[in-house]
Structure formats: C-alpha cells, structure tokens
Design a protein around this motif. Structure first.
Motif, short mmCIF file in Angstrom:
data_model
loop_
_atom_site.label_atom_id
_atom_site.label_comp_id
_atom_site.label_asym_id
_atom_site.label_seq_id
_atom_site.Cartn_x
_atom_site.Cartn_y
_atom_site.Cartn_z
N PRO A 116 0.30 6.94 3.45
CA PRO A 116 -0.41 8.21 3.34
C PRO A 116 0.58 9.37 3.30
CG PRO A 116 -0.64 7.30 5.55
CD PRO A 116 0.07 6.27 4.71
N LEU A 117 0.17 10.43 2.63
CA LEU A 117 1.02 11.61 2.55
C LEU A 117 1.04 12.33 3.89
CD1 LEU A 117 -0.25 13.08 -0.83
CD2 LEU A 117 1.90 11.89 -0.43
N LYS A 118 2.19 12.87 4.23
CA LYS A 118 2.28 13.72 5.41
C LYS A 118 1.50 14.99 5.09
CE LYS A 118 5.66 16.44 7.95
NZ LYS A 118 7.10 16.77 8.03
N GLN A 119 0.61 15.38 5.97
CA GLN A 119 -0.20 16.57 5.75
C GLN A 119 0.52 17.79 6.33
OE1 GLN A 119 -3.15 16.60 3.90
NE2 GLN A 119 -2.39 14.55 3.48
N GLU A 147 1.95 16.79 1.47
CA GLU A 147 0.95 17.57 0.74
C GLU A 147 0.69 18.92 1.43
OE1 GLU A 147 -3.21 16.33 -1.20
OE2 GLU A 147 -3.14 16.11 0.97
N GLU A 205 0.83 -1.20 0.00
CA GLU A 205 0.00 0.00 0.00
C GLU A 205 0.87 1.25 0.00
OE1 GLU A 205 -3.21 0.31 2.71
OE2 GLU A 205 -3.63 -1.82 2.62
N THR A 206 0.40 2.26 -0.69
CA THR A 206 1.09 3.53 -0.71
C THR A 206 0.89 4.20 0.64
OG1 THR A 206 0.61 3.72 -3.05
CG2 THR A 206 1.26 5.74 -1.91
N GLU A 228 1.94 18.25 -4.06
CA GLU A 228 2.20 16.93 -3.51
C GLU A 228 3.64 16.56 -3.82
OE1 GLU A 228 0.98 12.46 -4.67
OE2 GLU A 228 -0.70 13.85 -4.46
#
Length: 147
Positions: A36-39, A70, A33-34, A88
């Motif tokens: 999650p992007l750091k927000q 992101e 799984e990719t 992103e």
C-alpha cells in the motif's frame, strides 16, 4: 456430402478443449502484492486556508527517496469550482491525476506520468511551496505545476 479433413480436425480440437475444462474454479496465481502507498495526507485549500505543510513535506521527501506515497490537494477556483490533484510517487517518478470540475476551463479527469518533481515557492508566501512537474506524458501536458 463427405466431411472435409479440416472440419473434422476442428471438431476434434473443440471436443478436446471442452473435455479439458472443469466446472470447479481454478485459483489464479498472482505475483507479489503491491504494497500500500504511504499516505502523506490531504488538503483542501479555499481562499488560502487549508494548506497542509506536513503533507507536502511528506510527499517531497517520499519523491526524493522514491518511497511509494500519495498526497491529494483540492483547490477551488475564484468561482468556487474544485480542482483536485492526486500525486502518487512511484519508483520511477510521479503519477498525477487531475480531476477538474472548473466550469470555465478544461473539465474532466487527466492522468500524467512524470519523471521529475521540483519544489517551488508559492508566489506571495515564502513559507509555502508547490510543485513543478516535467518530462510528463499523458493528459496533454509535458510540464505543469501543482499550486
């Protein structure tokens, strides 16, 4: 009329294919799984208010370390139309999605993939910075800025 060998072969292939199918759903194997992007955060800038220096610094540091992250900024035109930029950071560069609702300029959603991100001082504000992107493809621009 005699059957042609090609037709018989096609019928056998279809029969074999149909018999190999089952009605039970098969679990599809997927890759890792990719993550999650750091927000890094968001900002909504109207008439100079709403600038988020911490979110901008976060995305800048993420770019420098190639940490998938992101950041989203929405700015309003003089007429009050929103233009949203979502940056992103990826391991190979930056993807920028521009969602323009500007009634007096190009409207729509445009996606750019860029290799380079530069930190640039905002005009008239020494303590604020924007971004210049270059080596871009998609969206019709090779180079542009995120104020």
């Amino acid at each position: 009329m005699p059957r042609s060998p090609g037709r018989s072969l096609a019928a056998v292939a279809l029969l074999l294919l149909a018999s190999s199918c089952s009605s039970a759903p098969e679990k599809v194997q997927s890759g890792p799984e990719t993550p999650p992007l750091k927000q890094c955060g968001t900002e909504v800038v109207r008439r100079g208010d709403g600038y988020n220096s911490a979110a901008r610094e976060c995305i800048w540091q993420a770019y420098r370390s190639r940490e998938p992250s992101e950041f989203t900024t929405t700015r309003y035109t003089i007429e009050g139309d929103p233009v949203t930029y979502r940056l992103e950071v990826t391991v190979t560069g930056v993807v920028v999605v521009v969602d323009s609702k500007d009634r007096y300029a190009l409207r729509g959603v445009f996606r750019h993939s860029c290799r380079n991100l530069e930190r640039i001082a905002q005009e008239g504000a020494e303590d604020r910075f924007g971004f210049a992107l270059s080596a871009c493809s998609g969206g019709g621009a090779e180079r542009f800025a995120v104020p």
